[in-house]
Design a protein around this motif. Structure first.
Motif, PDB file in Angstrom:
ATOM      1  N   TRP A  15      -0.972  -9.213   4.974  1.00 41.92           N
ATOM      2  CA  TRP A  15      -2.387  -8.883   5.102  1.00 41.92           C
ATOM      3  C   TRP A  15      -2.573  -7.602   5.914  1.00 41.92           C
ATOM      4  CZ3 TRP A  15      -5.797 -11.249   2.147  1.00 41.92           C
ATOM      5  CH2 TRP A  15      -5.519 -12.533   1.681  1.00 41.92           C
ATOM      6  N   ALA A  16      -3.517  -6.783   5.479  1.00 39.50           N
ATOM      7  CA  ALA A  16      -3.827  -5.541   6.176  1.00 39.50           C
ATOM      8  C   ALA A  16      -5.334  -5.319   6.151  1.00 39.50           C
ATOM      9  CB  ALA A  16      -3.105  -4.357   5.526  1.00 39.50           C
ATOM     10  N   SER A  17      -5.831  -4.524   7.120  1.00 40.56           N
ATOM     11  CA  SER A  17      -7.259  -4.261   7.240  1.00 40.56           C
ATOM     12  C   SER A  17      -7.571  -2.805   6.923  1.00 40.56           C
ATOM     13  CB  SER A  17      -7.736  -4.584   8.661  1.00 40.56           C
ATOM     14  OG  SER A  17      -7.515  -5.946   8.978  1.00 40.56           O
ATOM     15  N   ASP A  18      -8.810  -2.565   6.484  1.00 41.70           N
ATOM     16  CA  ASP A  18      -9.308  -1.216   6.206  1.00 41.70           C
ATOM     17  C   ASP A  18      -8.335  -0.474   5.297  1.00 41.70           C
ATOM     18  OD1 ASP A  18     -11.381  -1.876   7.956  1.00 41.70           O
ATOM     19  OD2 ASP A  18     -10.338  -1.009   9.673  1.00 41.70           O
ATOM     20  N   VAL A  19      -8.200  -1.005   4.073  1.00 38.90           N
ATOM     21  CA  VAL A  19      -7.155  -0.555   3.152  1.00 38.90           C
ATOM     22  C   VAL A  19      -7.759   0.284   2.032  1.00 38.90           C
ATOM     23  CG1 VAL A  19      -5.325  -1.284   1.574  1.00 38.90           C
ATOM     24  CG2 VAL A  19      -5.787  -2.610   3.643  1.00 38.90           C
ATOM     25  N   ARG A  20      -7.208   1.490   1.847  1.00 37.20           N
ATOM     26  CA  ARG A  20      -7.593   2.345   0.733  1.00 37.20           C
ATOM     27  C   ARG A  20      -6.510   2.273  -0.335  1.00 37.20           C
ATOM     28  NH1 ARG A  20      -9.486   8.675   0.416  1.00 37.20           N
ATOM     29  NH2 ARG A  20      -8.630   9.095  -1.676  1.00 37.20           N
ATOM     30  N   VAL A  21      -6.923   1.983  -1.588  1.00 35.69           N
ATOM     31  CA  VAL A  21      -5.997   1.927  -2.719  1.00 35.69           C
ATOM     32  C   VAL A  21      -6.464   2.937  -3.751  1.00 35.69           C
ATOM     33  CG1 VAL A  21      -5.040   0.493  -4.568  1.00 35.69           C
ATOM     34  CG2 VAL A  21      -5.503  -0.519  -2.320  1.00 35.69           C
ATOM     35  N   ILE A  32      -1.523   3.971  -1.106  1.00 36.22           N
ATOM     36  CA  ILE A  32      -2.127   2.914  -0.291  1.00 36.22           C
ATOM     37  C   ILE A  32      -2.099   3.376   1.158  1.00 36.22           C
ATOM     38  CG2 ILE A  32      -1.960   0.536   0.545  1.00 36.22           C
ATOM     39  CD1 ILE A  32      -0.669  -0.254  -2.067  1.00 36.22           C
ATOM     40  N   GLU A  33      -3.253   3.287   1.826  1.00 40.10           N
ATOM     41  CA  GLU A  33      -3.326   3.586   3.251  1.00 40.10           C
ATOM     42  C   GLU A  33      -4.033   2.430   3.952  1.00 40.10           C
ATOM     43  OE1 GLU A  33      -4.152   7.898   4.397  1.00 40.10           O
ATOM     44  OE2 GLU A  33      -5.122   7.732   2.429  1.00 40.10           O
ATOM     45  N   THR A  34      -3.625   2.155   5.152  1.00 39.83           N
ATOM     46  CA  THR A  34      -4.257   1.103   5.944  1.00 39.83           C
ATOM     47  C   THR A  34      -4.887   1.714   7.191  1.00 39.83           C
ATOM     48  OG1 THR A  34      -2.220   0.610   7.161  1.00 39.83           O
ATOM     49  CG2 THR A  34      -2.595  -0.601   5.119  1.00 39.83           C
ATOM     50  N   VAL A  36      -7.931   2.954   7.602  1.00 42.37           N
ATOM     51  CA  VAL A  36      -8.630   4.209   7.323  1.00 42.37           C
ATOM     52  C   VAL A  36     -10.113   3.933   7.109  1.00 42.37           C
ATOM     53  CG1 VAL A  36      -6.580   5.275   6.329  1.00 42.37           C
ATOM     54  CG2 VAL A  36      -8.149   4.020   4.836  1.00 42.37           C
ATOM     55  N   PRO A  37     -10.974   4.949   7.285  1.00 38.62           N
ATOM     56  CA  PRO A  37     -12.415   4.757   7.094  1.00 38.62           C
ATOM     57  C   PRO A  37     -12.747   4.408   5.648  1.00 38.62           C
ATOM     58  CG  PRO A  37     -11.952   6.787   8.305  1.00 38.62           C
ATOM     59  CD  PRO A  37     -10.637   6.295   7.784  1.00 38.62           C
ATOM     60  N   ALA A  38     -13.892   3.779   5.469  1.00 40.79           N
ATOM     61  CA  ALA A  38     -14.335   3.354   4.140  1.00 40.79           C
ATOM     62  C   ALA A  38     -14.632   4.548   3.253  1.00 40.79           C
ATOM     63  CB  ALA A  38     -15.570   2.467   4.258  1.00 40.79           C
ATOM     64  N   THR A  39     -14.212   4.452   2.003  1.00 39.04           N
ATOM     65  CA  THR A  39     -14.470   5.476   1.000  1.00 39.04           C
ATOM     66  C   THR A  39     -14.335   4.854  -0.374  1.00 39.04           C
ATOM     67  OG1 THR A  39     -13.829   7.690   0.223  1.00 39.04           O
ATOM     68  CG2 THR A  39     -12.057   6.216   0.899  1.00 39.04           C
ATOM     69  N   GLY A  40     -14.920   5.462  -1.398  1.00 40.95           N
ATOM     70  CA  GLY A  40     -14.801   4.924  -2.746  1.00 40.95           C
ATOM     71  C   GLY A  40     -15.562   3.628  -2.915  1.00 40.95           C
TER      72      GLY A  40
END
Length: 452
Positions: A15-21, A32-34, A36-40
């Protein structure tokens, strides 16, 4: 390119938080980055989406219509089978396509990203081939193009009516091929598999429907792609194989067939303890269909022994009486509890019951279809689903506890979005093409009223 940002996501590392895929135009996860600020596109919880590893799509149109007692007071799988044979004689290619699209739509809405279709309804009523040999397989492919689901097409080899080599009966005649015609049909089916994530396998139906010599050489005849087969589903099947071939089905298969990680053995509900452990060690996947196995009285797969022996497993909807991912997992676990008088039987020291089951079917489904999926990691197909953490059923739950709440306290209405190889086909819990798919299905049911 698509970008999805999740408050929490189940990655290969956990499990990871604030994840960009990031998903590229080919449908694969490119980054994949964890943390990170919200985007998309923002979603609350992102999970890998599993494979539905076993389906007979056309049977969905029979759902709910076989619950009356047949002429034999000992109604069983075998009387249900006769009803199924009478029904399928009415199906045209147009019917097959409409029913299959409806089934695949429901699979996506339940959270499955890929359909492994065990397809054996090949020919016209009476057994004559269509002008296009793989006509009905082409209709399955057409349905997948409409629904956007990933497809592992498994044309089925069906030769005989039993282990004694008897001819196919009236209900089975549409299934039948000798090995030469089957090979040609399979090649013709594969010709239209144009989606980059589609896959072609081979499926000898069962020990009772394929000759011993052909079963023994299946792996050599079809050296590429997955191989699926029914095995040890019913007591009567075990008795027939043992009487005809001198060994129980699993025993015979392990002694005479090259079984390895390419194989997916469906059901396996009638195995001894020794057979369970031996087949698990072969690296074959157990393709389990707990809802259908319950409906047909097949028996209970020995899941705990299988898992403890290191066996891989996946789930499928088989007869499609219900298409419900969470319910398949729940039924699998509850069957073990009822048999053994236990609780949380699949749980381990570090993973909850729901998490261990979900991880298992993700990995097993990907193996059984040779699909690079079942995980959120760079290079994998973007097979993904989201859950509605704002629902009262998941409120205040997170990580493994949220998975447990979905599987054991909620249902698939909690699934909000589904991507199959990057194709965003389900939003807000509904398929993008639901109205037109449902309309075509209803028209088909109207056309089949006499048969139903």
């Amino acid at each position: 390119m698509q970008t999805i940002w999740a408050e929490t996501a189940l990655l290969s590392s956990g499990w990871a938080s604030d994840v960009r895929v990031d998903v590229d135009d080919a449908g694969r996860i490119s980054a994949i980055e964890t943390g990170v600020p919200a985007t998309g596109q923002r979603v609350p919880m992102l999970l890998p989406a599993p494979v539905n590893v076993h389906s007979h799509a056309f049977q969905r149109a029979m759902a709910g219509l076989t619950e009356k007692r047949g002429p034999d007071p000992r109604d069983s799988f075998w009387t249900w089978r006769q009803l199924m044979f009478r029904f399928l004689d009415r199906l045209t290619p147009d019917h097959i396509e409409a029913i299959t699209a409806f089934v695949q739509m429901e699979m996506l809405e339940a959270g499955y990203a890929c359909n492994a279709e065990f397809h054996y309804l090949h020919h016209q009523p009476g057994g004559a081939a269509y002008d296009t040999l793989a006509e009905t397989a082409h209709r399955v492919i057409a349905a997948s193009e409409q629904t956007g689901i990933g497809l592992c097409l498994l044309p089925v080899l069906y030769q005989f009516g039993g282990c004694d080599g008897r001819d196919l009966g009236p209900g089975q005649i549409r299934f039948g091929n000798d090995l030469e015609r089957y090979t040609a049909l399979r090649e013709d089916a594969g010709r239209l598999l144009n989606a980059p994530d589609a896959n072609l396998g081979a499926s000898p139906h069962s020990l009772r429907a394929v000759g011993r010599e052909d079963l023994a050489q299946v792996a050599q005849l079809f050296p590429q792609g997955p191989i699926h087969m029914h095995l040890a589903e019913q007591r009567a099947e075990v008795t027939e194989v043992e009487a005809a071939w001198g060994a129980r089905p699993v025993e015979w298969a392990l002694q005479n067939m090259e079984i390895d990680s390419r194989w997916c053995m469906i059901h396996c509900t009638q195995m001894t303890s020794e057979e369970t452990e031996a087949l698990a060690r072969s690296q074959a996947v157990a393709g389990l269909c707990p809802i259908t196995e319950s409906s047909l009285g097949d028996g209970i797969f020995d899941g705990i022994r299988w898992a403890n022996a290191g066996g891989a497993m996946a789930v499928g909807s088989d007869s499609n009486i219900r298409i419900a991912l969470a319910e398949e997992l729940r039924t699998l676990d509850y069957s073990q509890r009822l048999r053994d008088g236990s609780r949380a039987a699949f749980a381990s020291a570090d993973k909850s019951t729901g998490r261990r089951l979900f991880d298992a079917v993700l990995e097993g489904g990907a193996q059984a279809t040779q699909r690079q999926a079942g995980k959120l990691e760079v290079g994998a197909w973007a097979d993904m689903l989201t859950l509605d953490t704002g629902s009262e059923h998941l409120w205040g739950r997170k990580d493994d506890t949220a998975l447990d709440a979905w599987i054991f306290a909620g249902d698939d209405r909690l699934v909000r979005d589904v991507w199959s190889a990057g194709r965003h086909m389900v939003t807000g819990g509904q398929h993008r093409r639901r109205p037109e798919i449902v309309a075509a299905y209803k028209q088909t049911i109207d056309a089949l009223k006499a048969a139903l």
